[in-house]
Every structure is written in C-alpha cells, then in structure tokens.
Design an enzyme around this catalytic site. Structure first.
Site, PDB file in Angstrom:
ATOM      1  N   GLU A 159      10.903   7.060  -0.125  1.00 56.30           N
ATOM      2  CA  GLU A 159      10.789   5.942   1.657  1.00 56.30           C
ATOM      3  C   GLU A 159      11.986   6.211   2.352  1.00 56.30           C
ATOM      4  O   GLU A 159      11.796   5.789   3.692  1.00 56.30           O
ATOM      5  CB  GLU A 159      10.092   4.250   0.654  1.00 56.30           C
ATOM      6  N   SER A 198       0.787  -0.889   0.166  1.00 54.45           N
ATOM      7  CA  SER A 198       0.023  -0.032   0.125  1.00 54.45           C
ATOM      8  C   SER A 198       0.722   1.648   0.041  1.00 54.45           C
ATOM      9  O   SER A 198       0.930   1.974  -0.963  1.00 54.45           O
ATOM     10  CB  SER A 198      -0.924  -0.062   0.835  1.00 54.45           C
ATOM     11  N   SER A 199       1.889   1.223   0.706  1.00 52.58           N
ATOM     12  CA  SER A 199       2.967   2.388   0.437  1.00 52.58           C
ATOM     13  C   SER A 199       3.179   2.756  -0.307  1.00 52.58           C
ATOM     14  O   SER A 199       3.297   3.980  -1.081  1.00 52.58           O
ATOM     15  CB  SER A 199       3.933   1.797   1.609  1.00 52.58           C
ATOM     16  N   ASP A 232       8.539  -2.798  -4.821  1.00 52.08           N
ATOM     17  CA  ASP A 232       7.739  -2.017  -4.605  1.00 52.08           C
ATOM     18  C   ASP A 232       6.822  -0.732  -5.844  1.00 52.08           C
ATOM     19  O   ASP A 232       5.837  -1.260  -6.272  1.00 52.08           O
ATOM     20  CB  ASP A 232       6.910  -1.832  -3.486  1.00 52.08           C
TER      21      ASP A 232
HETATM   22  C1  GAF Z   1       9.388  -4.771   1.507  1.00 51.09           C
HETATM   23  C2  GAF Z   1      10.067  -3.692   0.593  1.00 51.09           C
HETATM   24  F1  GAF Z   1       9.543  -2.937   1.281  1.00 51.09           F
HETATM   25  C3  GAF Z   1      10.353  -4.252  -0.610  1.00 51.09           C
HETATM   26  O1  GAF Z   1      11.391  -3.838  -1.318  1.00 51.09           O
HETATM   27  C4  GAF Z   1      11.392  -5.915  -0.156  1.00 51.09           C
HETATM   28  O2  GAF Z   1      12.599  -5.868   0.145  1.00 51.09           O
HETATM   29  C5  GAF Z   1      10.370  -6.593   0.299  1.00 51.09           C
HETATM   30  O3  GAF Z   1       9.280  -6.462   1.806  1.00 51.09           O
HETATM   31  C6  GAF Z   1      10.544  -8.365   1.253  1.00 51.09           C
HETATM   32  O4  GAF Z   1      10.841  -8.896  -0.250  1.00 51.09           O
HETATM   33  O5  GAF Z   1       7.830  -4.893   1.280  1.00 51.09           O
END
Ligand code: GAF
Length: 378
Positions: free
Chosen positions: A154, A123-124, A166
C-alpha cells in the site's frame, strides 16, 4: 464462487479460497503511523479470493464487484507501474512478494467482497491480505511478515503512507475479542469486551475527495511535530514518545496547527490505555465517554471529521442504550462506531437511519460489528 470461477476461467481445478476481514477501530485513530496504540476488531465483512493455477504464463485477476478483469505475464509483474485503480492492491502485493523472494506463479484469481469500499472499514487491507494469501500459492509467510508485506504494497505501490493497523488486524483478528496493537513493537494483546454490549458501525455513505491528500498532510504534520519536540527533548523519535507534559512545555514553540495535531495523537494514545482498563472493569460509561472524547479530538484538533460524521455521533448519543460513539478509520466520511447495549441494537438502527435520512436524504448502511477471526484459508 466455484461456479463463477469455472465460467470465467474455464476450469476450477485445484481451486483454493482465502478470506481476509475488514475491521472497525474502536479507539486509537491516526496513532498507528505515530507508533502508538490502536484497538480494532476484525469484522465478519470480508474479502474472499479464489485461486487456481493457470496453464499459461499469465496472472489473471477478476473483480466481481467491478466486473473487470486484469491480466499480466508473470514476468512483467516486477516492473509494473500503478494503474491507479482497484488492481493496484493485488498487483502491489504481487510485486512485494517478488521482492521478498516469492516469485508469482501463473494463476487465475476471482475476488469477491462484502467489505463496503471507501467506508473506513478497511476494504483495502482486506483485499491486500486475501490476495497475498492467494498469490503465495501454498507457500507460507509468518503472520507479522504477511501484514508488513501488505502494508509495504500500500505504501510503495498504491502510494498511501498508511500505518500498520489495517493489515495487522486483518491478519491477527480474533473472534469475540478486540486487539490492542502496539504499533512500535508490533506486538498485541487480546482484549475481552464486557458482556451485554455491542458495537454498531453506521455508514455516512460519503467519501470526501480530500481523504488521501489530507492523510498525507497529517502524516507530514506529525513529522513536523516530532522534529520540533525533538529539539527540546532527547529521545523523541515519534509522537508515541511524547508525554502530555512535554507537549505542554513545547506547545508555544510549535506552529498552532502542528501543536493541535500532536495534542490529538498524544491524548488519543492515552485514551486507548484507559479504554482497555475501563473495558476490563466493565465501566461502560467511561468507555463511552472516551469514545466521545476521541471524536471531539479528531474533529477539533486533528480535523479529519465532517458534517455527516459529526451528525451521526451527535444523533447516536440521543438514542436509548448508547454509551458513546465516534468516527472510525481515516475520516472525511466513512463510518462511525457506536457502543451500546446489545438489546438496544435493533431500535438504534431504525432510529439512526431515520435521523440521517431526515437530515441528508440518504439512507445510511448499518453494520453489526461482531468481532471475527483474522485471515486464512477457507
Ligand atoms: C487508515 C490507515 F490505513 C490506517 O493505517 C490508520 O492510520 C487509519 O486510517 C487512521 O487511524 O485506515
């Protein structure tokens, strides 16, 4: 959204709307900040931001979920300190845009989202990317720069040392495809998924307080592993560079915990490649087994699972039509992702909900993971 916008801000003249999706990661967990490989899909769960110019010098942001408004003079944004709440995501993006040479224009923003918060479905990043598109105010940024800028927001403002997965998938997602991202080169390739199967996410509905401190700890442990392995082998700059043989050779010299963390990352990178190959060959059993192996590695070596996630994975494997299941996202709660026959999805949802309810007295949410397009204007 137009009606609500009008009620909130008096006018929706010149309103534009942007959408950025959440994601589910099929395999390749905690490999992104080690510059390895990941295989997420963008979801049809998304954050939507409507924006229109404001007549004063203010940037106003309203969160429909929180029913809260934040506002700043646009001149204040460059010097803002984090508030340690949801507004840090759009405010951090605004700050990074200013640093990148895109001054923020006075505007009103309305944010609505269908990505469940704290569920490991990103969601972030959906909030960051949709806010960035709105705050760009018609100016353009190339897609990779957009993802990197949101990651910086972030890391630098929210204070979470995340990798690129993400934000990248929220920008580059593609309908009906998974996206294999090389987190070092920051390139990707689209991966077709076999016919007749589907992925389903099941939400434990828990988010353990440990999540963000443990994430930082894992990032530090991986850095310690790189330092240790780098003393023995030249050219090791991240765990991406370490082969299973090299790791085996130095393991006795590493702290036991650090060695296990490295083993997860090194084996997980390898599993991503094998999963993509199995997918191309339509080898569903192998895909499922790799997901189960990934989960075991995250549980035992990386120690980011929890009782609820382990239960869901275990329970899923007993249900007809399931090939494999694993935790997805950062861990310590959030969702599992399960690979199963498409025609079993309905029965699966009913059975997993019953099993989880019986065990924890909580009703888990179930989401169909239909691979969707990345962010853009609506
Ligand atoms: C979170 C982090 F934001 C991603 O960058 C990744 O490291 C994930 O954890 C684990 O795979 O979502």
């Amino acid at each position: 959204m137009m009606e609500i916008f009008q009620q909130l801000f008096g006018s929706a003249e010149g309103m534009r709307t942007f959408r950025a999706p959440g994601r589910v990661n099929l395999i390749g967990e905690h490999t992104d900040y080690n510059l390895g490989f990941v295989l997420p899909v963008a979801l049809d769960l998304a954050t939507t931001v409507a924006t229109a110019p404001s007549r004063d010098r203010m940037l106003r942001i309203y969160s429909q979920q929180r029913q809260e408004m934040r506002q700043w003079k646009v001149e204040e944004l460059a010097e803002l300190a984090p508030a340690h709440d949801w507004s840090d995501y759009p405010a951090g993006v605004a700050r990074e845009l200013i640093l990148a040479g895109f001054p923020i224009q006075p505007a009103n923003l309305l944010i609505a989202s269908t990505v469940p918060e704290g569920s490991g479905l990103s969601s972030s990043a959906a909030l960051e990317v949709s806010s960035a598109l709105a705050l760009l105010h018609g100016r353009t940024l190339n897609p990779l720069e957009l993802a990197l800028l949101c990651q910086r927001a972030e890391r630098n403002f929210v204070g979470m040392p995340c990798g690129i997965m993400d934000q990248y998938i929220s920008v580059f997602g593609r309908r009906n495809c998974a996206v294999e991202i090389d987190c070092r080169s920051q390139g990707h390739r689209l991966v077709d998924l076999p016919a007749g199967i589907t992925f389903v996410a099941v939400n434990t509905m828990v988010k353990h307080a440990l999540a963000s401190s443990a994430y930082r700890e894992r990032v530090a442990e991986c850095a310690a592993a790189v330092a240790g392995i780098g003393q023995r082998f030249r050219g090791v700059e991240s765990l991406r560079d370490v082969s299973p043989e090299q790791l085996a050779a130095v393991e006795p010299q590493l702290m036991e915990t650090v060695a296990r963390r490295a083993r997860h990352v090194v084996t997980e990178d390898d599993r991503v490649g094998r999963f993509v190959e199995a997918s191309a060959a339509g080898d569903l059993r192998q895909m499922g087994q790799l997901m189960l192996d990934s989960h075991a590695s995250l549980r035992d070596d990386y120690e980011v699972s929890c009782e609820e996630l382990d239960f869901l994975v275990q329970a899923a494997t007993a249900i007809d039509g399931v090939y494999g299941s694993r935790m997805t996202g950062g861990g310590f709660g959030g969702c599992t992702v399960t690979l199963l026959r498409a025609d079993s999805a309905k029965a699966f949802a009913a059975k997993i909900v019953d099993a989880y309810r019986d065990r924890f007295d909580v009703t888990p949410a179930v989401y169909a993971c239909q691979p969707s397009d990345g962010a853009g204007a609506l």
